[in-house]
Scaffold this motif. Structure first.
Motif, mmCIF file in Angstrom:
data_model
loop_
_atom_site.group_PDB
_atom_site.id
_atom_site.type_symbol
_atom_site.label_atom_id
_atom_site.label_comp_id
_atom_site.label_asym_id
_atom_site.label_seq_id
_atom_site.Cartn_x
_atom_site.Cartn_y
_atom_site.Cartn_z
ATOM 1 N N UNK A 199 -16.017 15.922 25.135
ATOM 2 C CA UNK A 199 -16.449 15.799 26.531
ATOM 3 C C UNK A 199 -17.517 16.841 26.857
ATOM 4 N N UNK A 200 -18.470 16.410 27.636
ATOM 5 C CA UNK A 200 -19.451 17.305 28.249
ATOM 6 C C UNK A 200 -19.542 16.892 29.710
ATOM 7 N N UNK A 201 -19.447 17.871 30.586
ATOM 8 C CA UNK A 201 -19.555 17.553 32.007
ATOM 9 C C UNK A 201 -20.695 18.345 32.634
ATOM 10 N N UNK A 202 -21.435 17.680 33.470
ATOM 11 C CA UNK A 202 -22.509 18.297 34.239
ATOM 12 C C UNK A 202 -22.052 18.291 35.691
ATOM 13 N N UNK A 203 -21.797 19.472 36.201
ATOM 14 C CA UNK A 203 -21.202 19.655 37.523
ATOM 15 C C UNK A 203 -22.290 19.865 38.566
ATOM 16 N N UNK A 239 -20.043 9.571 19.117
ATOM 17 C CA UNK A 239 -20.303 10.956 18.703
ATOM 18 C C UNK A 239 -21.788 11.284 18.670
ATOM 19 N N UNK A 240 -22.585 10.367 18.140
ATOM 20 C CA UNK A 240 -24.019 10.620 18.008
ATOM 21 C C UNK A 240 -24.667 10.870 19.375
ATOM 22 N N UNK A 241 -24.331 10.027 20.335
ATOM 23 C CA UNK A 241 -24.879 10.139 21.687
ATOM 24 C C UNK A 241 -24.509 11.490 22.311
ATOM 25 N N UNK A 242 -23.228 11.851 22.213
ATOM 26 C CA UNK A 242 -22.765 13.098 22.827
ATOM 27 C C UNK A 242 -23.287 14.316 22.075
ATOM 28 N N UNK A 243 -23.408 14.208 20.761
ATOM 29 C CA UNK A 243 -23.958 15.316 19.967
ATOM 30 C C UNK A 243 -25.382 15.630 20.401
ATOM 31 N N UNK A 244 -26.181 14.600 20.632
ATOM 32 C CA UNK A 244 -27.556 14.816 21.092
ATOM 33 C C UNK A 244 -27.583 15.578 22.416
ATOM 34 N N UNK A 262 -26.623 19.290 21.817
ATOM 35 C CA UNK A 262 -27.712 20.079 21.245
ATOM 36 C C UNK A 262 -28.804 20.313 22.289
ATOM 37 N N UNK A 263 -29.210 19.244 22.963
ATOM 38 C CA UNK A 263 -30.334 19.329 23.897
ATOM 39 C C UNK A 263 -30.040 20.201 25.114
ATOM 40 N N UNK A 264 -28.880 20.015 25.730
ATOM 41 C CA UNK A 264 -28.609 20.693 26.996
ATOM 42 C C UNK A 264 -27.780 21.966 26.858
ATOM 43 N N UNK A 265 -26.906 22.023 25.869
ATOM 44 C CA UNK A 265 -26.028 23.192 25.725
ATOM 45 C C UNK A 265 -26.349 24.042 24.506
ATOM 46 N N UNK A 266 -27.264 23.551 23.657
ATOM 47 C CA UNK A 266 -27.674 24.267 22.437
ATOM 48 C C UNK A 266 -26.504 24.486 21.487
ATOM 49 N N UNK A 267 -25.539 23.546 21.491
ATOM 50 C CA UNK A 267 -24.391 23.584 20.584
ATOM 51 C C UNK A 267 -24.550 22.464 19.560
#
Length: 136
Positions: A62-66, A43-48, A51-56
């Motif tokens: 899941x986060x995907x970069x297409x 969770x910590x890794x994905x949360x960062x 915040x950094x890339x999606x400002x959420x």
């Protein structure tokens, strides 16, 4: 080429079978596979990243970069194993089934499926269920 990477102690079971399944889904949807990298993390890794890339400032599974171009699928998919575990409990399902759902969810986004509206979410869920049935 599909690769699986780990930023946690978790290791994917039957990685070769999962990789073939993902490739078949991409082909079935009329796309070509290029480089797709899955990163399993906490969770910590994905949360960062969120915040950094999606400002959420929220937890997510899941986060995907297409990076796809036309019909050629490529990208990076980050999955929080902790979130998947919690979701599996919340949805009263097995961890592996929920993990497989999240794995294919990212690919379906790359294939053009959205999940912002109720209608889109329903279509996404139907596609997930269809492809899950082919794996399970």
């Amino acid at each position: 080429m599909i690769s699986f990477n780990y930023e946690t102690d978790f290791k994917l079971k039957e990685a070769h079978t999962i990789s073939n399944w993902i490739s078949n889904v991409i082909s079935s949807e009329g796309f070509q596979e290029d480089e797709i990298s899955y990163v399993f993390c906490n969770d910590e890794y994905l949360h960062k990243l969120n915040v950094e890339f999606l400002k959420h400032d929220t937890l997510t599974d899941i986060i995907s970069f297409d990076y796809s171009i036309g019909k050629i699928i490529q990208g990076d998919i980050f999955i929080s194993v902790e979130r998947v575990e919690d979701n599996a409990k919340d949805f009263n399902t097995h961890f592996e089934k929920e993990l497989h759902r999240v794995i294919i969810h990212g690919i379906l986004h790359y294939c053009g499926y959205k999940d912002k509206t109720d209608v889109e979410r329903e279509e996404m869920r139907e596609k997930e269920n269809h492809y899950l049935a082919l794996l399970l």
